[in-house]
Design a protein around this motif. Structure first.
Motif, PDB file in Angstrom:
ATOM      1  N   ALA A 188       0.759  -1.344   0.002  1.00  5.65           N
ATOM      2  CA  ALA A 188      -0.093   0.006  -0.074  1.00  5.65           C
ATOM      3  C   ALA A 188       0.851   1.324   0.080  1.00  5.65           C
ATOM      4  CB  ALA A 188      -0.833   0.207   1.123  1.00  5.65           C
ATOM      5  N   HIS A 189       0.397   2.218  -0.755  1.00  4.29           N
ATOM      6  CA  HIS A 189       0.908   3.503  -0.619  1.00  4.29           C
ATOM      7  C   HIS A 189       0.459   4.454   0.133  1.00  4.29           C
ATOM      8  CE1 HIS A 189       3.215   6.999  -2.347  1.00  4.29           C
ATOM      9  NE2 HIS A 189       1.924   7.805  -2.435  1.00  4.29           N
ATOM     10  N   VAL A 190       1.101   4.600   1.266  1.00  8.13           N
ATOM     11  CA  VAL A 190       0.589   5.308   2.422  1.00  8.13           C
ATOM     12  C   VAL A 190       0.233   6.927   2.362  1.00  8.13           C
ATOM     13  CG1 VAL A 190       0.504   5.621   4.960  1.00  8.13           C
ATOM     14  CG2 VAL A 190       1.238   3.304   3.699  1.00  8.13           C
ATOM     15  N   VAL A 191      -0.777   7.455   2.533  1.00  7.15           N
ATOM     16  CA  VAL A 191      -0.840   8.969   2.557  1.00  7.15           C
ATOM     17  C   VAL A 191      -1.241   9.382   3.689  1.00  7.15           C
ATOM     18  CG1 VAL A 191      -2.112  10.803   0.965  1.00  7.15           C
ATOM     19  CG2 VAL A 191      -1.346   8.840   0.076  1.00  7.15           C
ATOM     20  N   TYR A 192      -0.776  10.406   4.283  1.00  9.66           N
ATOM     21  CA  TYR A 192      -1.454  11.037   5.334  1.00  9.66           C
ATOM     22  C   TYR A 192      -2.223  12.382   4.915  1.00  9.66           C
ATOM     23  CZ  TYR A 192      -1.617  13.807   9.666  1.00  9.66           C
ATOM     24  OH  TYR A 192      -2.102  14.806  10.830  1.00  9.66           O
ATOM     25  N   LEU A 193      -3.394  12.612   5.348  1.00 13.10           N
ATOM     26  CA  LEU A 193      -4.120  13.826   4.927  1.00 13.10           C
ATOM     27  C   LEU A 193      -3.801  14.724   6.089  1.00 13.10           C
ATOM     28  CD1 LEU A 193      -5.356  13.097   2.255  1.00 13.10           C
ATOM     29  CD2 LEU A 193      -5.872  11.356   3.700  1.00 13.10           C
ATOM     30  N   GLY A 194      -3.365  16.038   5.682  1.00 17.34           N
ATOM     31  CA  GLY A 194      -3.133  17.051   6.476  1.00 17.34           C
ATOM     32  C   GLY A 194      -2.843  18.230   5.702  1.00 17.34           C
ATOM     33  N   PRO A 195      -2.989  19.395   6.366  1.00 15.96           N
ATOM     34  CA  PRO A 195      -2.771  20.690   5.946  1.00 15.96           C
ATOM     35  C   PRO A 195      -1.381  21.123   5.268  1.00 15.96           C
ATOM     36  CG  PRO A 195      -3.176  21.056   8.058  1.00 15.96           C
ATOM     37  CD  PRO A 195      -3.371  19.823   7.789  1.00 15.96           C
ATOM     38  N   ARG A 219      -2.421   3.165  -9.066  1.00 15.50           N
ATOM     39  CA  ARG A 219      -1.819   2.587  -8.087  1.00 15.50           C
ATOM     40  C   ARG A 219      -2.691   1.400  -7.589  1.00 15.50           C
ATOM     41  NH1 ARG A 219       2.721   3.793  -5.340  1.00 15.50           N
ATOM     42  NH2 ARG A 219       3.380   5.894  -5.771  1.00 15.50           N
ATOM     43  N   PRO A 220      -2.344   0.045  -7.455  1.00 12.00           N
ATOM     44  CA  PRO A 220      -3.300  -0.800  -7.054  1.00 12.00           C
ATOM     45  C   PRO A 220      -3.950  -0.761  -5.544  1.00 12.00           C
ATOM     46  CG  PRO A 220      -1.043  -1.735  -6.871  1.00 12.00           C
ATOM     47  CD  PRO A 220      -0.988  -0.283  -7.664  1.00 12.00           C
ATOM     48  N   ARG A 221      -2.941   0.061  -4.776  1.00 15.99           N
ATOM     49  CA  ARG A 221      -3.633   0.017  -3.546  1.00 15.99           C
ATOM     50  C   ARG A 221      -3.092   1.492  -2.793  1.00 15.99           C
ATOM     51  NH1 ARG A 221      -2.572  -4.017   1.671  1.00 15.99           N
ATOM     52  NH2 ARG A 221      -4.038  -3.128   2.795  1.00 15.99           N
ATOM     53  N   LEU A 222      -4.156   1.926  -2.005  1.00 18.21           N
ATOM     54  CA  LEU A 222      -3.694   3.379  -1.102  1.00 18.21           C
ATOM     55  C   LEU A 222      -3.987   3.101   0.300  1.00 18.21           C
ATOM     56  CD1 LEU A 222      -5.158   6.150  -3.355  1.00 18.21           C
ATOM     57  CD2 LEU A 222      -2.693   5.423  -3.179  1.00 18.21           C
ATOM     58  N   LEU A 223      -3.266   3.641   1.178  1.00 20.07           N
ATOM     59  CA  LEU A 223      -3.744   3.547   2.698  1.00 20.07           C
ATOM     60  C   LEU A 223      -3.872   5.000   3.095  1.00 20.07           C
ATOM     61  CD1 LEU A 223      -1.906   0.931   5.203  1.00 20.07           C
ATOM     62  CD2 LEU A 223      -3.617   2.712   5.722  1.00 20.07           C
ATOM     63  N   LEU A 224      -5.018   5.348   3.445  1.00 15.53           N
ATOM     64  CA  LEU A 224      -5.041   6.781   3.756  1.00 15.53           C
ATOM     65  C   LEU A 224      -5.155   6.765   5.472  1.00 15.53           C
ATOM     66  CD1 LEU A 224      -8.009   7.979   1.118  1.00 15.53           C
ATOM     67  CD2 LEU A 224      -5.398   7.846   1.188  1.00 15.53           C
ATOM     68  N   LEU A 225      -4.384   7.804   6.047  1.00 14.17           N
ATOM     69  CA  LEU A 225      -4.217   8.009   7.228  1.00 14.17           C
ATOM     70  C   LEU A 225      -4.951   9.331   7.752  1.00 14.17           C
ATOM     71  CD1 LEU A 225      -3.194   7.511  10.151  1.00 14.17           C
ATOM     72  CD2 LEU A 225      -0.963   8.129   9.523  1.00 14.17           C
ATOM     73  N   CYS A 226      -5.897   9.420   8.421  1.00 10.36           N
ATOM     74  CA  CYS A 226      -6.624  10.448   8.871  1.00 10.36           C
ATOM     75  C   CYS A 226      -6.287  11.119  10.113  1.00 10.36           C
ATOM     76  CB  CYS A 226      -8.170  10.348   8.926  1.00 10.36           C
ATOM     77  SG  CYS A 226      -8.815   9.741   7.307  1.00 10.36           S
ATOM     78  N   GLY A 227      -5.806  12.062  10.337  1.00  8.79           N
ATOM     79  CA  GLY A 227      -5.475  12.818  11.762  1.00  8.79           C
ATOM     80  C   GLY A 227      -6.753  13.445  12.340  1.00  8.79           C
ATOM     81  N   ARG A 228      -6.463  13.511  13.588  1.00 10.64           N
ATOM     82  CA  ARG A 228      -7.880  14.457  14.426  1.00 10.64           C
ATOM     83  C   ARG A 228      -6.896  14.997  15.603  1.00 10.64           C
ATOM     84  NH1 ARG A 228     -13.122  15.575  13.771  1.00 10.64           N
ATOM     85  NH2 ARG A 228     -13.222  14.769  11.345  1.00 10.64           N
TER      86      ARG A 228
END
Ligand code: ADE
Length: 249
Positions: free
Chosen positions: A82-89, A105-114
């Protein structure tokens, strides 16, 4: 394509991905979206996922270990890396070009911060890239993840009903889209441009290209500056500009 999302609000992300074009892409087996909640991987009875920052300051940070365990479980759920993406400003701004690359890409892993964000060591160790959906601050990465899933999902082969409708989108060639009209031909709010009723496909193509160039010039000169225009485009745009100026006089 498979997209796994690490989020404290799995219902939100799954709901957003269940509707419209992206929901249909899932039904057609073109896209699979799964969500993983770090609370399910917390090490204590209170399901703690956040802590106060060292050095003081407002807000809370997401802890390393629950996120790491969640990412490991998500990675193990399928074989493709998985290609790991962190969503952030603070990330690079998401553009249609980047969306098109991610969609391949065959696969994404999205990381959501809080909260105020995530411990920097987790980001350094686990994340391949950080992406922002714009220069404003959201209270978490979930809306941004929903944006990525939508933009990437609709580009999956077979997701859109008209094969070429993605090619005509705004931004797909660096320009904004032309205006569109449907029935009725005459309405109290105005009439449909004559050329669109002419049946002359070459003339329609030319008009649409000119409108696309003209709109981009009027609304997003920053985009126009990045596009290489050929002689035909330059002529079309010059004509558009002259007509605009004439209308002002
Ligand atoms: N999380 C908070 N703000 C964000 C933004 N602008 N883009 C992506 N993720 C975010």
């Amino acid at each position: 394509m498979r997209i796994d999302v690490v989020t404290l609000f799995p219902e939100f992300v799954l709901q957003a991905a269940a509707l419209g074009v992206v929901g249909r892409a899932q039904e057609r087996g073109l896209l699979a979206v799964a969500a993983w909640n770090p609370r399910d991987f917390a090490g204590d009875a209170w399901r703690t996922v956040d802590e106060r920052p060292y050095g003081g300051g407002p807000g809370m940070l997401m802890l390393i270990d629950p996120l790491r365990a969640t990412l490991a479980a998500a990675r193990a759920a399928a074989e493709a890396p998985a290609h790991v993406v962190y969503l952030g400003p603070q990330g690079a701004r998401l553009t249609q070009r980047r969306v098109a690359q991610l969609a391949r890409r065959p696969r994404l892993l999205l990381l959501c911060g809080r909260y105020e964000g995530v411990d920097e060591r987790l980001l350094a160790a686990e994340v391949d890239e950080e992406l922002s959906i714009g220069d404003y601050v959201l209270s978490g990465g979930e809306l941004a993840a929903a944006v990525v899933i939508d933009a990437v999902g609709r580009l999956q082969e077979g997701a859109l009903n008209h094969a070429d409708s993605a090619a005509q989108d705004s931004f797909s060639d660096g320009l904004l889209d032309c205006p569109h009209y449907t029935r009725p031909e005459r309405h109290a709010l105005g009439v449909v441009p004559e050329v669109l009723l002419s049946g002359d496909h070459a003339a329609i193509r030319r008009w649409r290209r000119q409108q696309s160039l003209g709109r981009t010039w009027l609304r997003r000169p920053d985009l126009l500056a990045q596009v290489e225009l050929d002689a035909t485009d330059r002529r079309l745009l010059d004509e558009f500009r002259r007509e605009q100026l004439a209308a002002l006089r």
